[in-house]
Design a protein around this motif. Structure first.
Motif, PDB file in Angstrom:
ATOM      1  N   PHE A   1     -16.285  31.712  16.101  1.00  0.00           N
ATOM      2  CA  PHE A   1     -16.110  30.268  15.984  1.00  0.00           C
ATOM      3  C   PHE A   1     -17.093  29.536  16.889  1.00  0.00           C
ATOM      4  O   PHE A   1     -17.514  30.053  17.926  1.00  0.00           O
ATOM      5  CB  PHE A   1     -14.703  29.835  16.425  1.00  0.00           C
ATOM      6  CG  PHE A   1     -13.570  30.537  15.738  1.00  0.00           C
ATOM      7  CD1 PHE A   1     -13.052  31.711  16.256  1.00  0.00           C
ATOM      8  CD2 PHE A   1     -13.014  30.008  14.590  1.00  0.00           C
ATOM      9  CE1 PHE A   1     -11.998  32.363  15.636  1.00  0.00           C
ATOM     10  CE2 PHE A   1     -11.954  30.655  13.958  1.00  0.00           C
ATOM     11  CZ  PHE A   1     -11.448  31.828  14.486  1.00  0.00           C
TER      12      PHE A   1
ATOM     13  N   TYR B   1     -16.690  25.840  18.738  1.00  0.00           N
ATOM     14  CA  TYR B   1     -15.862  24.672  19.022  1.00  0.00           C
ATOM     15  C   TYR B   1     -16.729  23.640  19.742  1.00  0.00           C
ATOM     16  O   TYR B   1     -17.587  23.979  20.549  1.00  0.00           O
ATOM     17  CB  TYR B   1     -14.679  25.029  19.919  1.00  0.00           C
ATOM     18  CG  TYR B   1     -13.494  25.637  19.223  1.00  0.00           C
ATOM     19  CD1 TYR B   1     -13.424  27.010  18.989  1.00  0.00           C
ATOM     20  CD2 TYR B   1     -12.419  24.856  18.817  1.00  0.00           C
ATOM     21  CE1 TYR B   1     -12.321  27.572  18.363  1.00  0.00           C
ATOM     22  CE2 TYR B   1     -11.307  25.409  18.187  1.00  0.00           C
ATOM     23  CZ  TYR B   1     -11.267  26.772  17.974  1.00  0.00           C
ATOM     24  OH  TYR B   1     -10.168  27.326  17.350  1.00  0.00           O
TER      25      TYR B   1
ATOM     26  N   GLN C   1     -16.559  20.214  22.243  1.00  0.00           N
ATOM     27  CA  GLN C   1     -15.705  19.469  23.158  1.00  0.00           C
ATOM     28  C   GLN C   1     -16.441  18.218  23.624  1.00  0.00           C
ATOM     29  O   GLN C   1     -17.258  18.270  24.530  1.00  0.00           O
ATOM     30  CB  GLN C   1     -15.303  20.313  24.365  1.00  0.00           C
ATOM     31  CG  GLN C   1     -14.277  19.620  25.255  1.00  0.00           C
ATOM     32  CD  GLN C   1     -13.916  20.428  26.480  1.00  0.00           C
ATOM     33  OE1 GLN C   1     -14.785  20.984  27.156  1.00  0.00           O
ATOM     34  NE2 GLN C   1     -12.623  20.525  26.774  1.00  0.00           N
TER      35      GLN C   1
ATOM     36  N   ARG D   1     -12.493  15.488  25.737  1.00  0.00           N
ATOM     37  CA  ARG D   1     -11.905  16.768  26.137  1.00  0.00           C
ATOM     38  C   ARG D   1     -11.246  17.509  24.977  1.00  0.00           C
ATOM     39  O   ARG D   1     -10.829  18.662  25.126  1.00  0.00           O
ATOM     40  CB  ARG D   1     -10.890  16.548  27.261  1.00  0.00           C
ATOM     41  CG  ARG D   1     -10.851  17.628  28.309  1.00  0.00           C
ATOM     42  CD  ARG D   1     -10.151  17.113  29.561  1.00  0.00           C
ATOM     43  NE  ARG D   1      -8.782  16.698  29.320  1.00  0.00           N
ATOM     44  CZ  ARG D   1      -8.077  16.003  30.212  1.00  0.00           C
ATOM     45  NH1 ARG D   1      -8.621  15.625  31.352  1.00  0.00           N
ATOM     46  NH2 ARG D   1      -6.831  15.653  29.947  1.00  0.00           N
ATOM     47  N   GLN D   2     -11.124  16.860  23.834  1.00  0.00           N
ATOM     48  CA  GLN D   2     -10.482  17.501  22.696  1.00  0.00           C
ATOM     49  C   GLN D   2     -11.320  18.674  22.201  1.00  0.00           C
ATOM     50  O   GLN D   2     -12.536  18.578  22.118  1.00  0.00           O
ATOM     51  CB  GLN D   2     -10.299  16.493  21.561  1.00  0.00           C
ATOM     52  CG  GLN D   2      -9.566  17.030  20.346  1.00  0.00           C
ATOM     53  CD  GLN D   2      -8.126  17.389  20.633  1.00  0.00           C
ATOM     54  OE1 GLN D   2      -7.414  16.662  21.314  1.00  0.00           O
ATOM     55  NE2 GLN D   2      -7.678  18.523  20.132  1.00  0.00           N
ATOM     56  N   MET D   3     -10.696  19.783  21.872  1.00  0.00           N
ATOM     57  CA  MET D   3     -11.389  20.951  21.328  1.00  0.00           C
ATOM     58  C   MET D   3     -11.371  20.838  19.803  1.00  0.00           C
ATOM     59  O   MET D   3     -10.306  20.837  19.178  1.00  0.00           O
ATOM     60  CB  MET D   3     -10.698  22.239  21.760  1.00  0.00           C
ATOM     61  CG  MET D   3     -10.787  22.512  23.244  1.00  0.00           C
ATOM     62  SD  MET D   3     -12.440  22.955  23.778  1.00  0.00           S
ATOM     63  CE  MET D   3     -12.565  24.609  23.097  1.00  0.00           C
TER      64      MET D   3
ATOM     65  N   LEU E   1     -12.808  22.296  16.145  1.00  0.00           N
ATOM     66  CA  LEU E   1     -13.453  23.407  15.444  1.00  0.00           C
ATOM     67  C   LEU E   1     -14.630  22.879  14.630  1.00  0.00           C
ATOM     68  O   LEU E   1     -14.472  21.970  13.823  1.00  0.00           O
ATOM     69  CB  LEU E   1     -12.459  24.106  14.540  1.00  0.00           C
ATOM     70  CG  LEU E   1     -13.020  25.271  13.722  1.00  0.00           C
ATOM     71  CD1 LEU E   1     -13.451  26.413  14.640  1.00  0.00           C
ATOM     72  CD2 LEU E   1     -11.996  25.747  12.702  1.00  0.00           C
TER      73      LEU E   1
ATOM     74  N   ARG F   1     -16.587  28.327  11.327  1.00  0.00           N
ATOM     75  CA  ARG F   1     -15.934  29.620  11.441  1.00  0.00           C
ATOM     76  C   ARG F   1     -16.697  30.648  10.606  1.00  0.00           C
ATOM     77  O   ARG F   1     -17.173  30.333   9.524  1.00  0.00           O
ATOM     78  CB  ARG F   1     -14.517  29.503  10.915  1.00  0.00           C
ATOM     79  CG  ARG F   1     -13.764  30.778  10.725  1.00  0.00           C
ATOM     80  CD  ARG F   1     -12.567  30.606   9.798  1.00  0.00           C
ATOM     81  NE  ARG F   1     -11.747  29.473  10.153  1.00  0.00           N
ATOM     82  CZ  ARG F   1     -11.669  28.361   9.434  1.00  0.00           C
ATOM     83  NH1 ARG F   1     -12.382  28.219   8.321  1.00  0.00           N
ATOM     84  NH2 ARG F   1     -10.875  27.373   9.812  1.00  0.00           N
TER      85      ARG F   1
ATOM     86  N   PHE G   1     -18.717  25.511  22.577  1.00  0.00           N
ATOM     87  CA  PHE G   1     -18.245  26.830  22.968  1.00  0.00           C
ATOM     88  C   PHE G   1     -18.276  27.774  21.776  1.00  0.00           C
ATOM     89  O   PHE G   1     -17.798  27.439  20.683  1.00  0.00           O
ATOM     90  CB  PHE G   1     -16.804  26.762  23.478  1.00  0.00           C
ATOM     91  CG  PHE G   1     -16.649  26.044  24.785  1.00  0.00           C
ATOM     92  CD1 PHE G   1     -16.190  24.744  24.819  1.00  0.00           C
ATOM     93  CD2 PHE G   1     -16.944  26.686  25.979  1.00  0.00           C
ATOM     94  CE1 PHE G   1     -16.034  24.072  26.025  1.00  0.00           C
ATOM     95  CE2 PHE G   1     -16.796  26.030  27.189  1.00  0.00           C
ATOM     96  CZ  PHE G   1     -16.335  24.716  27.206  1.00  0.00           C
TER      97      PHE G   1
ATOM     98  N   LEU H   1      -8.299  34.072  21.651  1.00  0.00           N
ATOM     99  CA  LEU H   1      -9.705  33.694  21.568  1.00  0.00           C
ATOM    100  C   LEU H   1     -10.371  33.998  22.896  1.00  0.00           C
ATOM    101  O   LEU H   1      -9.824  33.685  23.939  1.00  0.00           O
ATOM    102  CB  LEU H   1      -9.856  32.199  21.300  1.00  0.00           C
ATOM    103  CG  LEU H   1      -9.851  31.677  19.874  1.00  0.00           C
ATOM    104  CD1 LEU H   1     -10.036  30.164  19.892  1.00  0.00           C
ATOM    105  CD2 LEU H   1     -10.941  32.311  19.057  1.00  0.00           C
TER     106      LEU H   1
ATOM    107  N   PHE I   1     -13.782  33.073  24.944  1.00  0.00           N
ATOM    108  CA  PHE I   1     -14.807  32.033  24.902  1.00  0.00           C
ATOM    109  C   PHE I   1     -16.041  32.413  25.718  1.00  0.00           C
ATOM    110  O   PHE I   1     -15.946  33.136  26.718  1.00  0.00           O
ATOM    111  CB  PHE I   1     -14.259  30.727  25.484  1.00  0.00           C
ATOM    112  CG  PHE I   1     -13.284  30.026  24.599  1.00  0.00           C
ATOM    113  CD1 PHE I   1     -11.943  30.330  24.633  1.00  0.00           C
ATOM    114  CD2 PHE I   1     -13.715  29.044  23.715  1.00  0.00           C
ATOM    115  CE1 PHE I   1     -11.031  29.686  23.818  1.00  0.00           C
ATOM    116  CE2 PHE I   1     -12.825  28.387  22.894  1.00  0.00           C
ATOM    117  CZ  PHE I   1     -11.479  28.702  22.940  1.00  0.00           C
ATOM    118  N   GLY I   2     -17.169  31.857  25.303  1.00  0.00           N
ATOM    119  CA  GLY I   2     -18.358  31.864  26.131  1.00  0.00           C
ATOM    120  C   GLY I   2     -18.268  30.763  27.177  1.00  0.00           C
ATOM    121  O   GLY I   2     -17.305  29.990  27.222  1.00  0.00           O
ATOM    122  N   GLU I   3     -19.322  30.674  28.004  1.00  0.00           N
ATOM    123  CA  GLU I   3     -19.304  29.735  29.123  1.00  0.00           C
ATOM    124  C   GLU I   3     -19.573  28.304  28.703  1.00  0.00           C
ATOM    125  O   GLU I   3     -19.334  27.368  29.462  1.00  0.00           O
ATOM    126  CB  GLU I   3     -20.353  30.152  30.162  1.00  0.00           C
ATOM    127  CG  GLU I   3     -20.199  31.578  30.659  1.00  0.00           C
ATOM    128  CD  GLU I   3     -20.984  32.577  29.801  1.00  0.00           C
ATOM    129  OE1 GLU I   3     -21.236  33.688  30.290  1.00  0.00           O
ATOM    130  OE2 GLU I   3     -21.344  32.260  28.637  1.00  0.00           O
TER     131      GLU I   3
END
Lengths: 114, 116
Positions: B35, B37, B39, B43-45, B47, B50, B91, B104, B106-108
């Protein structure tokens, strides 16, 4: 939008005090998660739940506990907050029956521990 | 354990241009989800896109597309015709498919700036 509510959205507290963050969902999803977000680390899993009273640890669970007494509520507790727990906390949910795989996130709770 | 790496902490792009964000991951699984994502400052994540690992065709969602290289374990995001509203933290994330409630990873994150 998925019905996920986090409370409180912002909190400032002092070292050593207990803190509870609440996640409430209206989607009847089975799985719920707590993540923390810190600069340079992305989101890291604290704890997750795969059903009522069924929980397990994530990668950064030290200093945190969770409870899930109802499908819709997942509580994250810091028994004695420390400055290292200053972070933004996200709740997420997923429905294991969906074939799409994604998690849906709440709006986050910013916690500052002084 | 699965790991996800985003090697670009920050990227910038001119409005209307194209930008590619990089992501690599490590797994021993053969079937999984990937995925992206977004932000924004709210601050909302959100999508963005995919990809299922067993599907060879790269996913596309309007101006967003991915380059999925399974053998290389690479999953980059291309944003075409960049808009000011694309400015956000992005992300990359991985999820096992075998277990329906799996987490999930996540990457940094990559902070994208869009310049007018």
């Amino acid at each position: 939008d998925a019905g996920i509510t986090q409370s409180p959205r912002h909190k400032v507290t002092e070292t050593g005090t207990p803190v509870t963050l609440r996640c409430h969902q209206t989607e009847n999803h089975r799985y719920m998660y707590w993540y923390r977000q810190d600069p340079g680390h992305g989101l890291r899993l604290i704890h997750y739940s795969y059903g009522v009273k069924d929980t397990d640890k994530g990668e950064v669970s030290d200093g945190y506990s969770v409870s899930r007494s109802k499908t819709e509520d997942f509580l994250l507790t810091l028994e004695s907050a420390t400055s290292s727990q200053t972070s933004v906390y996200f709740c997420a949910i997923s429905d294991g029956a969906r074939p799409t795989g994604e998690l849906f996130f709440g709006e986050g709770s910013r916690l500052t521990v002084l | 354990a699965q790991t996800v790496t985003q090697s670009q902490p920050e990227m910038s792009v001119q409005e209307a241009e194209t930008v590619t964000l990089s992501c690599t991951y490590d797994t021993s699984e053969s079937d999984y989800y990937l995925f992206w994502y977004k932000q924004p400052p709210s601050r909302q994540m959100i999508l963005v896109i995919r990809q299922e690992a067993y599907k060879q065709q790269n996913a596309t969602e309007n101006r967003f597309s991915v380059n999925f290289q399974k053998a290389a374990k690479s999953f980059s995001l291309k944003i075409s015709d960049s808009q000011l509203g694309d400015a956000a933290m992005y992300f990359c994330a991985y999820r096992r498919k075998e277990t329906s409630g799996s987490r999930l990873t996540f990457g940094e994150g990559t902070q994208l700036t869009v310049n007018p």
